[in-house]
Design a protein around this motif. Structure first.
Motif, mmCIF file in Angstrom:
data_model
loop_
_atom_site.group_PDB
_atom_site.id
_atom_site.type_symbol
_atom_site.label_atom_id
_atom_site.label_comp_id
_atom_site.label_asym_id
_atom_site.label_seq_id
_atom_site.Cartn_x
_atom_site.Cartn_y
_atom_site.Cartn_z
ATOM 1 N N ILE A 21 0.832 -1.207 0.000
ATOM 2 C CA ILE A 21 0.000 0.000 0.000
ATOM 3 C C ILE A 21 0.867 1.259 0.000
ATOM 4 O O ILE A 21 0.578 2.234 -0.706
ATOM 5 N N GLU A 24 2.289 2.014 -3.419
ATOM 6 C CA GLU A 24 1.295 2.478 -4.382
ATOM 7 C C GLU A 24 0.778 3.880 -4.077
ATOM 8 O O GLU A 24 0.429 4.630 -4.991
ATOM 9 N N HIS A 25 0.712 4.249 -2.789
ATOM 10 C CA HIS A 25 0.012 5.484 -2.429
ATOM 11 C C HIS A 25 0.874 6.564 -1.786
ATOM 12 O O HIS A 25 0.366 7.635 -1.459
ATOM 13 N N LYS A 36 3.818 -4.864 -10.140
ATOM 14 C CA LYS A 36 2.505 -5.061 -9.514
ATOM 15 C C LYS A 36 2.147 -6.535 -9.476
ATOM 16 O O LYS A 36 1.626 -7.042 -8.473
ATOM 17 N N TRP A 73 -9.027 -3.689 -3.888
ATOM 18 C CA TRP A 73 -8.082 -2.587 -3.642
ATOM 19 C C TRP A 73 -7.179 -2.367 -4.848
ATOM 20 O O TRP A 73 -6.969 -1.229 -5.279
ATOM 21 N N VAL A 74 -6.634 -3.453 -5.400
ATOM 22 C CA VAL A 74 -5.773 -3.341 -6.581
ATOM 23 C C VAL A 74 -6.542 -2.707 -7.734
ATOM 24 O O VAL A 74 -6.035 -1.811 -8.424
ATOM 25 N N ASN A 77 -7.219 0.977 -7.136
ATOM 26 C CA ASN A 77 -5.980 1.729 -7.309
ATOM 27 C C ASN A 77 -5.685 1.973 -8.783
ATOM 28 O O ASN A 77 -5.348 3.091 -9.191
ATOM 29 N N PHE A 81 -6.368 5.838 -8.744
ATOM 30 C CA PHE A 81 -5.264 6.471 -8.025
ATOM 31 C C PHE A 81 -3.880 6.264 -8.642
ATOM 32 O O PHE A 81 -2.953 6.994 -8.308
ATOM 33 N N ASP A 82 -3.713 5.279 -9.499
ATOM 34 C CA ASP A 82 -2.384 4.867 -9.939
ATOM 35 C C ASP A 82 -1.689 5.955 -10.755
ATOM 36 O O ASP A 82 -2.193 6.387 -11.799
ATOM 37 N N ARG A 87 -3.548 8.736 -13.263
ATOM 38 C CA ARG A 87 -4.758 9.026 -12.491
ATOM 39 C C ARG A 87 -4.628 10.306 -11.678
ATOM 40 O O ARG A 87 -5.618 10.811 -11.158
ATOM 41 N N HIS A 88 -3.395 10.832 -11.554
ATOM 42 C CA HIS A 88 -3.208 12.083 -10.821
ATOM 43 C C HIS A 88 -3.531 13.290 -11.694
ATOM 44 O O HIS A 88 -3.689 14.403 -11.204
ATOM 45 N N THR A 170 -10.423 11.234 -13.275
ATOM 46 C CA THR A 170 -9.407 10.180 -13.217
ATOM 47 C C THR A 170 -9.463 9.267 -14.439
ATOM 48 O O THR A 170 -8.767 8.258 -14.490
#
Length: 206
Positions: A21, A24-25, A36, A73-74, A77, A81-82, A87-88, A170
């Motif tokens: 986690i 990844e974050h 991954k 969760w994967v 993400n 979020f990835d 995704r940013h 995203t």
């Protein structure tokens, strides 16, 4: 502690998940798709030793639920979020024309404008993204053994994801993503149908 080895692997499993986690974050790393997969394989191996799903039905159910939550969760993400998938950044756009994006990717690859890796990530990746749902949902919920129920579940899931990606910036809302995600899951559901039928009757006659 009845079995210190099992508890060691349980603690190791939780610690490894924390590291996963963080990678990844934290925002300090961009984890490549190959890494991954390696991280996921290590977690699955540690979890299997820690829970031992072959020991009984309770262990198997516990293992399945933890695996399902880890997969969610994967998936979340990757979808929201990835950093490696941009995704940013503020992404937006809508494509409601079926096969338009798919055709563009294939045409661009044939012309040498994009790499094979990009095609695989965007096309094969979309086929594979929701495919594990065909394993987890029927295993955890009996109602998902029904073809129509499973189809509607996956369709609504993917449609919701596409909408959230668009409104949160995203990702784009693309009907081709919807098609590929749903097709990938349905193909695996159909492939696993004979196995589910065998297991159903095996359990009935034992």
């Amino acid at each position: 502690m009845k079995n210190p080895v099992i508890w060691f692997f349980r603690i190791l499993c939780v610690a490894f998940l924390g590291i996963n986690i963080y990678l990844e974050h934290s925002g300090k790393f961009i984890v490549d798709p190959e890494i991954k997969l390696i991280l996921a394989a290590i977690f699955i191996a540690l979890l299997t030793v820690a829970v031992n799903p072959f020991k009984g039905s309770v262990n198997k159910k516990t293992w399945l639920w933890i695996m399902f939550l880890y997969y969610l969760w994967v998936l979340a993400n990757l979808l929201f979020f990835d950093l490696g998938f941009g995704r940013h950044a503020a992404l937006s756009g809508i494509n409601l024309k079926p096969f338009y994006t798919i055709r563009n990717y294939l045409t661009a690859y044939e012309l040498g404008n994009i790499t094979k890796e990009l095609v695989v990530i965007n096309l094969i990746g979309n086929l594979a993204a929701f495919a594990p749902m065909a394993i987890f949902l029927p295993a955890l919920f009996k109602v998902e053994h029904n073809f129509l129920v499973f189809f509607l579940t996956i369709f609504l899931m993917v449609a919701t994801v596409e909408g959230v990606q668009y409104f949160t910036g995203t990702g784009s809302c693309d009907v081709d993503d919807l098609i590929l995600n749903v097709v990938g899951a349905m193909v695996i559901w159909v492939i696993l149908l004979p196995w589910r039928i065998i297991m159903k009757y095996k359990g009935r006659w034992q």
